[in-house]
Motif scaffolding. Structure first.
Motif, PDB file in Angstrom:
ATOM      1  N   GLY A 113       0.834  -1.109  -0.089  1.00  0.00           N
ATOM      2  CA  GLY A 113      -0.157  -0.302  -0.112  1.00  0.00           C
ATOM      3  C   GLY A 113       0.821   1.246   0.087  1.00  0.00           C
ATOM      4  N   CYS A 114       0.125   2.449  -0.363  1.00  0.00           N
ATOM      5  CA  CYS A 114       0.949   3.762  -0.292  1.00  0.00           C
ATOM      6  C   CYS A 114       1.423   4.259   1.063  1.00  0.00           C
ATOM      7  N   GLY A 115       2.823   4.426   1.272  1.00  0.00           N
ATOM      8  CA  GLY A 115       3.349   4.472   2.615  1.00  0.00           C
ATOM      9  C   GLY A 115       3.703   3.044   3.249  1.00  0.00           C
ATOM     10  N   GLN A 116       3.505   2.161   2.531  1.00  0.00           N
ATOM     11  CA  GLN A 116       3.578   0.659   2.921  1.00  0.00           C
ATOM     12  C   GLN A 116       3.165   0.010   4.508  1.00  0.00           C
ATOM     13  N   GLY A 117       2.410  -0.638   4.450  1.00  0.00           N
ATOM     14  CA  GLY A 117       1.826  -1.269   5.730  1.00  0.00           C
ATOM     15  C   GLY A 117       2.441  -2.566   6.258  1.00  0.00           C
ATOM     16  N   THR A 118       2.298  -2.652   7.351  1.00  0.00           N
ATOM     17  CA  THR A 118       2.565  -4.123   8.036  1.00  0.00           C
ATOM     18  C   THR A 118       1.592  -4.608   8.657  1.00  0.00           C
ATOM     19  N   VAL A 119       1.130  -5.693   8.314  1.00  0.00           N
ATOM     20  CA  VAL A 119       0.006  -6.820   8.989  1.00  0.00           C
ATOM     21  C   VAL A 119       0.618  -7.714   9.761  1.00  0.00           C
ATOM     22  N   PHE A 120       0.319  -7.872  11.244  1.00  0.00           N
ATOM     23  CA  PHE A 120       0.839  -8.704  12.091  1.00  0.00           C
ATOM     24  C   PHE A 120       0.031  -9.890  11.915  1.00  0.00           C
ATOM     25  N   GLY A 121       0.506 -10.987  11.948  1.00  0.00           N
ATOM     26  CA  GLY A 121      -0.366 -12.479  12.139  1.00  0.00           C
ATOM     27  C   GLY A 121      -0.864 -12.893  10.913  1.00  0.00           C
ATOM     28  N   SER A 122      -1.697 -13.846  10.796  1.00  0.00           N
ATOM     29  CA  SER A 122      -2.305 -14.445   9.916  1.00  0.00           C
ATOM     30  C   SER A 122      -3.565 -13.467   9.133  1.00  0.00           C
ATOM     31  N   ILE A 123      -3.392 -13.168   7.698  1.00  0.00           N
ATOM     32  CA  ILE A 123      -4.532 -12.402   7.285  1.00  0.00           C
ATOM     33  C   ILE A 123      -5.753 -13.353   7.315  1.00  0.00           C
ATOM     34  N   MET A 124      -5.738 -14.562   6.852  1.00  0.00           N
ATOM     35  CA  MET A 124      -6.779 -15.626   6.516  1.00  0.00           C
ATOM     36  C   MET A 124      -7.469 -15.830   7.998  1.00  0.00           C
ATOM     37  N   GLU A 125      -6.366 -15.875   9.050  1.00  0.00           N
ATOM     38  CA  GLU A 125      -7.194 -15.988  10.554  1.00  0.00           C
ATOM     39  C   GLU A 125      -8.080 -15.137  10.916  1.00  0.00           C
ATOM     40  N   ALA A 126      -7.692 -13.761  10.609  1.00  0.00           N
ATOM     41  CA  ALA A 126      -8.533 -12.639  10.749  1.00  0.00           C
ATOM     42  C   ALA A 126      -9.876 -12.773  10.071  1.00  0.00           C
ATOM     43  N   VAL A 127      -9.681 -13.183   8.857  1.00  0.00           N
ATOM     44  CA  VAL A 127     -10.737 -13.336   7.796  1.00  0.00           C
ATOM     45  C   VAL A 127     -11.826 -14.312   8.445  1.00  0.00           C
ATOM     46  N   ASP A 128     -11.392 -15.477   8.832  1.00  0.00           N
ATOM     47  CA  ASP A 128     -12.487 -16.400   9.397  1.00  0.00           C
ATOM     48  C   ASP A 128     -13.080 -15.987  10.703  1.00  0.00           C
ATOM     49  N   ALA A 129     -12.426 -15.115  11.321  1.00  0.00           N
ATOM     50  CA  ALA A 129     -13.064 -14.393  12.524  1.00  0.00           C
ATOM     51  C   ALA A 129     -14.010 -13.509  12.501  1.00  0.00           C
ATOM     52  N   VAL A 130     -14.148 -12.925  11.274  1.00  0.00           N
ATOM     53  CA  VAL A 130     -15.166 -11.761  10.700  1.00  0.00           C
ATOM     54  C   VAL A 130     -16.362 -12.108  10.607  1.00  0.00           C
ATOM     55  N   SER A 131     -17.478 -11.595  11.257  1.00  0.00           N
ATOM     56  CA  SER A 131     -19.080 -11.617  10.904  1.00  0.00           C
ATOM     57  C   SER A 131     -19.592 -10.671  10.635  1.00  0.00           C
ATOM     58  N   LEU A 132     -19.854  -9.797   9.358  1.00  0.00           N
ATOM     59  CA  LEU A 132     -20.523  -8.900   9.171  1.00  0.00           C
ATOM     60  C   LEU A 132     -21.990  -8.943   9.026  1.00  0.00           C
ATOM     61  N   PRO A 133     -22.665  -7.885   9.431  1.00  0.00           N
ATOM     62  CA  PRO A 133     -24.436  -7.963   9.370  1.00  0.00           C
ATOM     63  C   PRO A 133     -24.660  -8.327   7.913  1.00  0.00           C
ATOM     64  N   HIS A 244     -11.396 -11.564  -3.557  1.00  0.00           N
ATOM     65  CA  HIS A 244     -11.815 -12.752  -3.108  1.00  0.00           C
ATOM     66  C   HIS A 244     -12.101 -12.769  -1.600  1.00  0.00           C
ATOM     67  N   VAL A 245     -11.149 -11.664  -0.938  1.00  0.00           N
ATOM     68  CA  VAL A 245     -11.459 -11.573   0.575  1.00  0.00           C
ATOM     69  C   VAL A 245     -12.790 -10.923   0.832  1.00  0.00           C
ATOM     70  N   ALA A 246     -13.225 -10.059  -0.012  1.00  0.00           N
ATOM     71  CA  ALA A 246     -14.665  -9.317   0.173  1.00  0.00           C
ATOM     72  C   ALA A 246     -15.728 -10.389   0.053  1.00  0.00           C
ATOM     73  N   GLN A 247     -15.421 -11.321  -1.128  1.00  0.00           N
ATOM     74  CA  GLN A 247     -16.492 -12.379  -1.485  1.00  0.00           C
ATOM     75  C   GLN A 247     -16.697 -13.306  -0.253  1.00  0.00           C
ATOM     76  N   ARG A 248     -15.710 -13.783   0.436  1.00  0.00           N
ATOM     77  CA  ARG A 248     -15.695 -14.679   1.532  1.00  0.00           C
ATOM     78  C   ARG A 248     -16.186 -13.913   2.701  1.00  0.00           C
ATOM     79  N   LEU A 249     -16.092 -12.785   2.977  1.00  0.00           N
ATOM     80  CA  LEU A 249     -16.444 -12.029   4.071  1.00  0.00           C
ATOM     81  C   LEU A 249     -18.170 -11.420   3.939  1.00  0.00           C
ATOM     82  N   GLY A 250     -18.620 -11.548   2.580  1.00  0.00           N
ATOM     83  CA  GLY A 250     -20.002 -11.061   2.560  1.00  0.00           C
ATOM     84  C   GLY A 250     -19.908  -9.561   2.358  1.00  0.00           C
ATOM     85  N   MET A 251     -18.643  -9.003   2.026  1.00  0.00           N
ATOM     86  CA  MET A 251     -18.877  -7.460   2.091  1.00  0.00           C
ATOM     87  C   MET A 251     -18.953  -6.860   0.856  1.00  0.00           C
ATOM     88  N   THR A 252     -19.815  -5.853   0.666  1.00  0.00           N
ATOM     89  CA  THR A 252     -20.120  -5.266  -0.586  1.00  0.00           C
ATOM     90  C   THR A 252     -19.118  -3.983  -0.784  1.00  0.00           C
TER      91      THR A 252
END
Length: 273
Positions: A113-133, A244-252
């Motif tokens: 990303g612009c400015g470069q970011g760092t994500v700690f831990g597993s991205i897909m682990e976080a995806v599995d824990a999310v539940s959107l309305p 693909h992450v948005a599809q999996r999460l149910g995010m528009t």
């Protein structure tokens, strides 16, 4: 009764600096440019990360970063955030009962990303824990109203350029109101700042849509999801992993959004006409 907030500094700092430039005719001009600067975050004296930022709201940025990285679970876990621009550092103190997980800190992904970011831990682990309305519709007219509100909002980009903006927009039927708008050199910093403000002001995600000028990468999608926001609108496009992450999460995800035109990339059932 609201829980006590962390002890915060108020380290506001100029967001631009003036330099000399020459236009296409050779005429010398004084112009404003974005004042990018490093901010190294220390948690309980342990160096965590260096963020490249304008410093619009550094305390909220640090809190939102810790929130979106899942390094803290609630605002009550943070005792204080003190920013000192003379040493370009933010000192974070956590409650005695809170400890950072060393194993997850060692597992990091450096994003592009612009400015470069760092994500700690597993991205897909976080995806599995999310539940959107699932029941969070938005009307076609509301999207147009949101884009018009953002277009009319005063921005530093119009003065200096070279930055991204993010907004948390309250939606009530076809009416919209910008609750927060922040700009930074990286879009991930801007979304983290809004996440920090939401915690500090105790603002729930329900009834809000997230807007960004930046592209919809997996990091941006995940950050919005961790904030509980199911609809994200962008002036830019989308990456394959973001899709693909948005599809999996149910995010528009709504992108290429300008004027009355946009593309719905994922879960179009939320958009009513």
């Amino acid at each position: 009764m609201r829980k006590p907030k962390p002890l915060l500094s108020n380290a506001q700092i100029p967001l631009t600096q003036t330099i000399t430039a020459w236009d296409e005719s050779g005429t010398q001009r004084e112009i404003a440019i974005a004042a990018e600067r490093p901010l190294t975050v220390y948690v309980n004296k342990r160096e965590l990360v260096t963020l490249m930022t304008l410093g619009a709201a550094p305390e909220a940025l640090v809190i939102g970063y810790l929130r979106n990285q899942r390094l803290v679970g609630s605002l009550s876990e943070i005792t204080s955030v003190q920013v000192d621009w003379e040493v370009e550092a933010a000192a974070v103190w956590l409650a005695e009962s809170v400890a950072l997980e060393s194993g997850r800190l060692q597992q990091r992904t450096v994003t592009t990303g612009c400015g470069q970011g760092t994500v700690f831990g597993s991205i897909m682990e976080a995806v599995d824990a999310v539940s959107l309305p699932k029941t969070a519709p938005i009307h076609h007219e509301t999207i147009g109203a949101l884009l018009e509100a953002v277009r009319l909002h005063p921005t530093l980009y119009k003065i200096a350029g070279a930055i991204h903006g993010c907004a948390l927009v309250a939606v009530n039927g076809t009416e919209v109101a910008i609750r927060y708008y922040v700009e930074d050199v990286g879009r991930h910093n801007a979304v983290d700042t809004i996440a920090g403000w939401m915690w500090l002001d105790d603002i729930p995600a329900a009834g809000h849509v997230f807007y960004t000028t930046g592209r919809l990468t997996s990091e941006m999608v995940l950050k919005a999801a961790l904030m509980g926001i199911p609809i994200v609108v962008s002036r830019s496009g989308i990456s394959a992993m973001g899709y693909h992450v948005a599809q999996r999460l149910g995010m528009t995800l709504i992108g290429r959004a300008t004027g009355q035109h946009y593309l719905i990339y994922t879960h179009p059932e939320r958009v009513a006409r």
